[in-house]
Each structure stands twice: as structure tokens, then as C-alpha cells.
Write a protein that holds these residues in place. Structure first.
Motif, PDB file in Angstrom:
ATOM      1  N   ALA A 251       0.769  -1.302   0.023  1.00 48.08           N
ATOM      2  CA  ALA A 251      -0.088  -0.035  -0.097  1.00 48.08           C
ATOM      3  C   ALA A 251       0.970   1.265  -0.030  1.00 48.08           C
ATOM      4  O   ALA A 251       0.353   2.361  -0.423  1.00 48.08           O
ATOM      5  CB  ALA A 251      -0.955   0.027   1.406  1.00 48.08           C
ATOM      6  N   ALA A 252       2.224   1.199   0.252  1.00 48.23           N
ATOM      7  CA  ALA A 252       3.027   2.272   0.520  1.00 48.23           C
ATOM      8  C   ALA A 252       3.577   2.673  -0.700  1.00 48.23           C
ATOM      9  O   ALA A 252       4.417   3.828  -1.192  1.00 48.23           O
ATOM     10  CB  ALA A 252       4.100   2.055   1.641  1.00 48.23           C
ATOM     11  N   ARG A 253       3.547   1.663  -1.727  1.00 44.67           N
ATOM     12  CA  ARG A 253       4.296   1.840  -2.859  1.00 44.67           C
ATOM     13  C   ARG A 253       3.491   3.019  -3.888  1.00 44.67           C
ATOM     14  O   ARG A 253       2.217   2.772  -4.078  1.00 44.67           O
ATOM     15  CB  ARG A 253       4.611   0.639  -3.772  1.00 44.67           C
ATOM     16  CG  ARG A 253       5.457  -0.312  -2.974  1.00 44.67           C
ATOM     17  CD  ARG A 253       5.251  -1.823  -3.656  1.00 44.67           C
ATOM     18  NE  ARG A 253       5.897  -2.903  -2.586  1.00 44.67           N
ATOM     19  CZ  ARG A 253       5.382  -3.958  -2.738  1.00 44.67           C
ATOM     20  NH1 ARG A 253       4.742  -4.430  -4.070  1.00 44.67           N
ATOM     21  NH2 ARG A 253       5.779  -4.970  -1.886  1.00 44.67           N
ATOM     22  N   PRO A 254       4.183   3.747  -4.676  1.00 45.48           N
ATOM     23  CA  PRO A 254       3.491   4.743  -5.507  1.00 45.48           C
ATOM     24  C   PRO A 254       2.941   3.942  -6.785  1.00 45.48           C
ATOM     25  O   PRO A 254       3.509   2.803  -6.981  1.00 45.48           O
ATOM     26  CB  PRO A 254       4.621   5.481  -5.952  1.00 45.48           C
ATOM     27  CG  PRO A 254       5.775   4.779  -5.902  1.00 45.48           C
ATOM     28  CD  PRO A 254       5.538   3.869  -4.816  1.00 45.48           C
ATOM     29  N   ALA A 255       1.801   4.642  -7.258  1.00 45.81           N
ATOM     30  CA  ALA A 255       1.293   4.021  -8.526  1.00 45.81           C
ATOM     31  C   ALA A 255       2.101   4.367  -9.545  1.00 45.81           C
ATOM     32  O   ALA A 255       2.743   5.293  -9.645  1.00 45.81           O
ATOM     33  CB  ALA A 255      -0.579   4.351  -8.453  1.00 45.81           C
ATOM     34  N   PRO A 256       1.719   3.550 -10.496  1.00 39.35           N
ATOM     35  CA  PRO A 256       2.515   4.055 -11.998  1.00 39.35           C
ATOM     36  C   PRO A 256       2.370   5.436 -12.538  1.00 39.35           C
ATOM     37  O   PRO A 256       3.513   5.827 -12.660  1.00 39.35           O
ATOM     38  CB  PRO A 256       2.146   3.045 -12.870  1.00 39.35           C
ATOM     39  CG  PRO A 256       1.808   1.623 -12.216  1.00 39.35           C
ATOM     40  CD  PRO A 256       1.104   2.341 -10.780  1.00 39.35           C
ATOM     41  N   GLY A 257       1.203   5.853 -12.243  1.00 36.17           N
ATOM     42  CA  GLY A 257       1.087   7.201 -12.582  1.00 36.17           C
ATOM     43  C   GLY A 257       1.823   8.010 -11.692  1.00 36.17           C
ATOM     44  O   GLY A 257       2.061   9.181 -12.319  1.00 36.17           O
ATOM     45  N   THR A 258       1.807   7.967 -10.479  1.00 34.91           N
ATOM     46  CA  THR A 258       2.701   8.822  -9.620  1.00 34.91           C
ATOM     47  C   THR A 258       4.274   8.860 -10.078  1.00 34.91           C
ATOM     48  O   THR A 258       4.739   9.770 -10.058  1.00 34.91           O
ATOM     49  CB  THR A 258       2.440   8.300  -8.220  1.00 34.91           C
ATOM     50  OG1 THR A 258       1.086   8.259  -7.881  1.00 34.91           O
ATOM     51  CG2 THR A 258       3.429   9.258  -7.208  1.00 34.91           C
ATOM     52  N   VAL A 259       4.597   7.571 -10.421  1.00 35.55           N
ATOM     53  CA  VAL A 259       6.018   7.552 -10.745  1.00 35.55           C
ATOM     54  C   VAL A 259       6.246   8.129 -12.325  1.00 35.55           C
ATOM     55  O   VAL A 259       7.372   8.890 -12.020  1.00 35.55           O
ATOM     56  CB  VAL A 259       6.272   5.988 -11.172  1.00 35.55           C
ATOM     57  CG1 VAL A 259       7.800   5.740 -11.572  1.00 35.55           C
ATOM     58  CG2 VAL A 259       6.309   5.255  -9.784  1.00 35.55           C
ATOM     59  N   ILE A 260       5.265   8.236 -12.964  1.00 35.18           N
ATOM     60  CA  ILE A 260       5.447   9.104 -14.378  1.00 35.18           C
ATOM     61  C   ILE A 260       5.474  10.445 -13.953  1.00 35.18           C
ATOM     62  O   ILE A 260       6.306  11.184 -14.475  1.00 35.18           O
ATOM     63  CB  ILE A 260       4.354   8.438 -15.132  1.00 35.18           C
ATOM     64  CG1 ILE A 260       4.173   7.134 -15.666  1.00 35.18           C
ATOM     65  CG2 ILE A 260       4.233   9.766 -16.462  1.00 35.18           C
ATOM     66  CD1 ILE A 260       2.972   6.842 -16.474  1.00 35.18           C
ATOM     67  N   ALA A 261       4.539  10.687 -12.959  1.00 34.95           N
ATOM     68  CA  ALA A 261       4.679  12.409 -12.622  1.00 34.95           C
ATOM     69  C   ALA A 261       6.132  12.910 -11.819  1.00 34.95           C
ATOM     70  O   ALA A 261       6.342  13.803 -12.325  1.00 34.95           O
ATOM     71  CB  ALA A 261       3.645  12.674 -11.753  1.00 34.95           C
TER      72      ALA A 261
END
Length: 373
Positions: A251-261
Motif C-alpha cells: 500500500a505504501a508503493r506509488p502507483a505507476p501514474g505517480t512514478v510517471i509524474a
């Protein structure tokens, strides 16, 4: 590419097979040609898997899902036949080395290339997840460095393999998530963990959980924190993002969209350098063969594959010195990145980069070429 061997299939559906590209847990991979001549990568299933009706059904389901994946950073599925003997799946052929091959040949990435790699892979994962798939085996060997950016391959098959016998190993030690190592359900967050491990490898040349026996690496993934000391040359925001991807808590890992941003490069006009987040634009694999050869010589020395003592003839004309000096003129960013990384033994980096302080005609800005052929 290798030539086809006796007993290899010559066709898969409408695709004519012309050579071997490699192999893996699922079976063999061939280079094929469509009826119109376009290159494709055709994966054929191992006989022991092909003989399992449950695998065939699951494989058919995964192929249908994989066909729905659309994105700049994935290899499109262009054909498949789960009922054939052997079953096969064809994807668009992406020309270029794997990330593993690129790092082995050219060394760890500098900051700009790492950001582009991470943003591209995260966008590929997002496209896979939107189709209801989880990659499950994101590793340097499943990332192709194409001219227009990184591409993810071999998605849409791991879950089918997972439905077979326990002798099939799903995932790669060093890049699998803790939940995957424990044999639990794997979701999108598992792919994000693997993304963090791939980025750590790309920035340092080694995985964040070390090397050794697979069971020892898997133990460290489940019970120990990642070793990110080799990333200390990177800006803190990059290191923090990699660490967040590698959190034991899904649950603490960022979503792919967050990584992209957090990684995406600023917008540039169409047609400008770096348009489309092209990794090649940042010198990961330079077009100039002389630069590639100079990189290889420096890396071979840093890796301890050549030494003054064992092969002194290599350095009769100060070959290493000239290679470093040419890179200073033509490929300064790459050389600066290698100097900063912790991937290489300190005594060897001292020898290589100490050469830059040697006085000579290059101090006035002219880099000489070595004499002789």
C-alpha cells in the motif's frame, strides 16, 4: 540471432520463422516475418507446458487480455494460437538490446537516462494494468532499449505459467516482490516493486538485494531492506522514489501514474531532441561506434577484465588514456556519470579518472589520436 536448427518449426500461423532469438521459461523465441514482410517475435511453448490442457486454457485467456494492451512502451501482440502444436504468441519485434545487455556494454545510466527509463517503464506498466494484466516478471532482460524509448516485453504470459506445476519458477530472484517471493497474490504493486529494483540496477549495475544463491537473494527481498548505497550519486528525489517503489508494504508503493509524474521529462516541441522520451537521445547507446568502443575499453578496465599487469601490450600507446580523453570531448556526460557512480572499485576509478590530470597537448582542448593503425 542464430540460424534455425533441425527440428525447429518453420512457421507459426501466417508467420514465417527465419531465426532463433533466444529462449526462456516458456519456450523458444524466434524471429518471424509477416506475410507482408514485417518482423515479429514469435514465442513457442515448451512441450511439457503444451501438453497441459489447463495451461492452454489459461494461456488463451492471457493472450486475449494481452491483445487489449495499447501503449508506446509495450510490444503489441499481433497474433497467437493457443490450440496449435506447439502453442505460440507473436508480438511486434522491437529492435535493440535488452536493458541488461545495454548496462553490461555501456555502464550504469546517468540521471537523465534513468528518469526517461523509469517514466517509460511506468507508462508501459500503466497500459498493462489497464488491460487487467500484471506483468509479474519485470527485469532488465524483459526491457528492450529501442530507438524511441524503452519497451516492455513478455507480458501476458506469467499468470498462465503460474497455473501450471510448481516446477515452473515465476519471477526472477532479485527483481520479484516480497509477496511474489512468498507465493501470495500479486497485484499492480508487485510490478512497481520490480520497477524499483530495475531502476536501482540501471543506476548502479547491480540489484538492490545483492547477488548470490537465489534462495539467499529471495530471503533478503522478504526480510531485509534494499541496499541503495550505490545510488548515493543520484539526486535525493530519485533515490527516494526508488526506495518508495521497494517498500515492503504494498500500500505504501506509488502507483505507476505517480512514478510517471515524478520522473517525466518536461514537454518539448514535436520533432525536437528527446521528443517521445527517447532513451537514445540521452546517449545510452550512441550511434558513433568509436564512442561505443571507447566506453567498452573503459568499462573493461573498471570491471577488472583487463589490467596493466596482465595485458600490458594493450596500453603500449596509452590506449586507455586516449579513450578517456576522447570521451571527455565527445561523451562527457556518460564519463561524468561513471565517475559518480559507486558501481566500480575505488582503486580502479582512481586510476582511470586520474588520467585526466595528466598534462599534455589535450590540456589546451585538443584531444590527440593514438598513432598507428
Amino acid at each position: 540471432m542464430e540460424e534455425l536448427a533441425a527440428g525447429d518449426p518453420r512457421a507459426a500461423g501466417p508467420f514465417r520463422l527465419v531465426g532463433r532469438l533466444g529462449g526462456g521459461g516458456m519456450g523458444r523465441v524466434f524471429l518471424g516475418r509477416s506475410p507482408g514482410g514485417r518482423p515479429v517475435a514469435v514465442k513457442t511453448i515448451r512441450p511439457e507446458l503444451a501438453g497441459d490442457p489447463a495451461f492452454r486454457r489459461r494461456f488463451a485467456q492471457e493472450v486475449r487480455a494481452a491483445r487489449r494492451v495499447n501503449g508506446f512502451y509495450t510490444a503489441q501482440v499481433v497474433g497467437a494460437d493457443p490450440d496449435a502444436d506447439p502453442p505460440w504468441m507473436a508480438t511486434a519485434y522491437i529492435e535493440g538490446p535488452s536493458l541488461h545487455e545495454a548496462i553490461e556494454a555501456h555502464g550504469p545510466l546517468q540521471q537523465a537516462g534513468l528518469r526517461i527509463l523509469g517514466a517509460g517503464l511506468a507508462e508501459g506498466l500503466a497500459a498493462i494494468h489497464r488491460a487487467g494484466l500484471v506483468h509479474r516478471d519485470l527485469k532488465p532482460g524483459n526491457v528492450i532499449i529501442a530507438a524511441d524509448g524503452p519497451r516492455l516485453i513478455d507480458f501476458g504470459i506469467a499468470r498462465a505459467l503460474d497455473a501450471t506445476t510448481s516446477t515452473v519458477v515465476i519471477g526472477t530472484p532479485g527483481f520479484m516482490s516480497p509477496e511474489q517471493a512468498r507465493g501470495r497474490d500479486i497485484g499492480a504493486a508487485g510490478d512497481v516493486f520490480s520497477l524499483g529494483a530495475v531502476l536501482a540496477y540501471a543506476a548502479s549495475g547491480t540489484g538492490p538485494f545483492g547477488t548470490g544463491r537465489p534462495d539467499a537473494v529471495v530471503y533478503r527481498i522478504v526480510h531485509e531492506e534494499p541496499d541503495l548505497a550505490a545510488l548515493r550519486h543520484l539526486p535525493s528525489d530519485l533515490t527516494a522514489l526508488v526506495a518508495a517503489c521497494l517498500d515492503k508494504d504494498q500500500a505504501a508503493r506509488p502507483a505507476p501514474g505517480t512514478v510517471i509524474a515524478r520522473l517525466a521529462a518536461p514537454a518539448v516541441p514535436p520533432g525536437a531532441r528527446s521528443h517521445g522520451l527517447a532513451v537514445g537521445d540521452h546517449g545510452l547507446i550512441p550511434a558513433d561506434r568509436r564512442i561505443r568502443d571507447d566506453r567498452r575499453l573503459v568499462l573493461d578496465f573498471l570491471n577488472g577484465e583487463i589490467t596493466y599487469a596482465e595485458q600490458p601490450w594493450i596500453f603500449d600507446d596509452d590506449v586507455l588514456l586516449f579513450a578517456v580523453l576522447r570521451l571527455m570531448e565527445r561523451d562527457r556526460g556518460w564519463l561524468r556519470g561513471q565517475r559518480a557512480t559507486a558501481a566500480w572499485p575505488e582503486e580502479r576509478t582512481g586510476q582511470v579518472f586520474g588520467l585526466l590530470d595528466v598534462p599534455g597537448p589535450w590540456s589546451a582542448g585538443r584531444v590527440p589520436e593514438p598513432e598507428g593503425p
